[in-house]
Design a protein around this motif. Structure first.
Motif, PDB file in Angstrom:
ATOM      1  N   TYR A   9       0.827  -1.201   0.000  1.00 27.02           N
ATOM      2  CA  TYR A   9       0.000   0.000   0.000  1.00 27.02           C
ATOM      3  C   TYR A   9       0.867   1.259   0.000  1.00 27.02           C
ATOM      4  CZ  TYR A   9      -3.725  -3.198   1.463  1.00 27.02           C
ATOM      5  OH  TYR A   9      -4.618  -4.230   1.529  1.00 27.02           O
ATOM      6  N   ALA A  10       0.407   2.276  -0.720  1.00 25.44           N
ATOM      7  CA  ALA A  10       1.023   3.603  -0.613  1.00 25.44           C
ATOM      8  C   ALA A  10       0.283   4.341   0.496  1.00 25.44           C
ATOM      9  CB  ALA A  10       0.902   4.348  -1.935  1.00 25.44           C
ATOM     10  N   THR A  11       1.018   4.908   1.451  1.00 22.44           N
ATOM     11  CA  THR A  11       0.378   5.508   2.614  1.00 22.44           C
ATOM     12  C   THR A  11       0.833   6.950   2.833  1.00 22.44           C
ATOM     13  OG1 THR A  11       2.065   4.810   4.213  1.00 22.44           O
ATOM     14  CG2 THR A  11       0.296   3.244   3.726  1.00 22.44           C
ATOM     15  N   TYR A  29      -8.313   8.838  -1.457  1.00 25.44           N
ATOM     16  CA  TYR A  29      -7.796   7.641  -0.807  1.00 25.44           C
ATOM     17  C   TYR A  29      -8.766   6.471  -0.950  1.00 25.44           C
ATOM     18  CZ  TYR A  29      -4.419  10.775   1.390  1.00 25.44           C
ATOM     19  OH  TYR A  29      -3.425  11.685   1.610  1.00 25.44           O
ATOM     20  N   ASP A  30      -8.209   5.260  -0.940  1.00 22.11           N
ATOM     21  CA  ASP A  30      -9.034   4.048  -0.954  1.00 22.11           C
ATOM     22  C   ASP A  30      -9.546   3.702   0.440  1.00 22.11           C
ATOM     23  OD1 ASP A  30      -8.774   3.538  -3.705  1.00 22.11           O
ATOM     24  OD2 ASP A  30      -6.817   2.603  -3.389  1.00 22.11           O
ATOM     25  N   SER A  56     -17.487  12.344   1.034  1.00 20.46           N
ATOM     26  CA  SER A  56     -16.750  11.160   0.591  1.00 20.46           C
ATOM     27  C   SER A  56     -17.273   9.908   1.288  1.00 20.46           C
ATOM     28  CB  SER A  56     -15.260  11.330   0.907  1.00 20.46           C
ATOM     29  OG  SER A  56     -14.563  10.116   0.664  1.00 20.46           O
ATOM     30  N   ARG A  57     -17.342   8.810   0.526  1.00 18.95           N
ATOM     31  CA  ARG A  57     -17.745   7.529   1.083  1.00 18.95           C
ATOM     32  C   ARG A  57     -16.545   6.596   1.253  1.00 18.95           C
ATOM     33  NH1 ARG A  57     -22.989   7.329   1.564  1.00 18.95           N
ATOM     34  NH2 ARG A  57     -22.899   5.114   2.095  1.00 18.95           N
ATOM     35  N   VAL A  58     -15.346   7.173   1.293  1.00 20.40           N
ATOM     36  CA  VAL A  58     -14.149   6.359   1.492  1.00 20.40           C
ATOM     37  C   VAL A  58     -14.301   5.540   2.781  1.00 20.40           C
ATOM     38  CG1 VAL A  58     -12.954   8.235   2.730  1.00 20.40           C
ATOM     39  CG2 VAL A  58     -11.623   6.418   1.653  1.00 20.40           C
ATOM     40  N   PRO A  59     -13.935   4.244   2.766  1.00 20.15           N
ATOM     41  CA  PRO A  59     -14.024   3.453   4.000  1.00 20.15           C
ATOM     42  C   PRO A  59     -13.152   4.052   5.101  1.00 20.15           C
ATOM     43  CG  PRO A  59     -13.722   2.021   2.100  1.00 20.15           C
ATOM     44  CD  PRO A  59     -13.523   3.428   1.611  1.00 20.15           C
TER      45      PRO A  59
END
Length: 212
Positions: A9-11, A29-30, A56-59
């Motif tokens: 992952y890129a963080t 972001y994912d 945003s609905r990002v988890p």
């Protein structure tokens, strides 16, 4: 964060809430892992900003030492997808991250589910009942979509666990909280019940109540 980068992952790391807000404004972001005890702007405020200001609905995974049930309920109510209490193994964090990203990417596009006067557009996640717009946090929305896809059949509690957390065992109490939110929002303001509990099995959604 080093562990997640080793998993591919890129963080980005934010040491305080204001930095987190700046990063969120500048990047897509994912998934977001959020500590509630951030200095400056706290984690709850960051979560609210993601859902309300950024739309945003990002988890969002809450990772915290705070185990109080009221705090957990508040986090789900403002839009958190998962709530993880420290200490926790790095392997479990990785599994939860994988599951949430997978679920987000597998969301159906442009499908409109309807049960009676209730509709859910799985592309835009717009929910209406009898023409009245309804707003729900991500967790209850995922459960609602699962119930509507399987209507009028019963959805087992285990299937709800998998929808929210993948193959990992989730928080049973969190499901109860989500269902309480669903009932209060989807059923309570209207004149007929759509959501039904099937004791010992799970839940179903149908336009008319039947005995199982």
């Amino acid at each position: 964060m080093d562990f997640l980068e080793l998993q591919g992952y890129a963080t980005h790391h934010a040491a305080d809430g204001q930095t987190a807000l700046s990063l969120l404004a500048a990047n897509d972001y994912d998934l977001v892992i959020l500590d509630l005890m951030l200095p400056g702007v706290d984690g709850m405020s960051v979560c609210i900003h993601i859902r309300n200001q950024l739309q945003s609905r990002v988890p969002i995974v809450i990772l915290t030492a705070k185990s109080e049930i009221d705090t957990k309920i508040s986090a789900f109510d403002i839009g958190a997808d998962d709530y993880v209490i420290k200490p926790i193994s790095l392997r479990e964090i990785n599994a939860r991250v994988r599951a949430l990203i997978r679920r987000a990417k597998q969301a159906d596009d442009n499908a409109i589910l309807t049960i009676g006067g209730l509709s859910l557009d799985t592309g835009t996640m717009r929910i209406e009942r009898d023409g009245v717009p309804i707003t729900l946090p991500p967790g209850p929305t995922k459960i609602l979509a699962l119930l509507m896809r399987n209507s009028p059949n019963v959805v087992h509690n285990l299937a709800i666990h998998r929808e929210l957390w993948g193959e990992e065992r989730g928080d049973t109490h969190a499901i109860v909280v989500h269902m309480h939110t669903l009932r209060n929002t989807i059923d309570k303001p209207f004149d007929r019940q759509l959501i039904h509990t099937v004791r010992g099995f799970g839940y179903r959604i149908a336009d008319e109540q039947t005995s199982l």
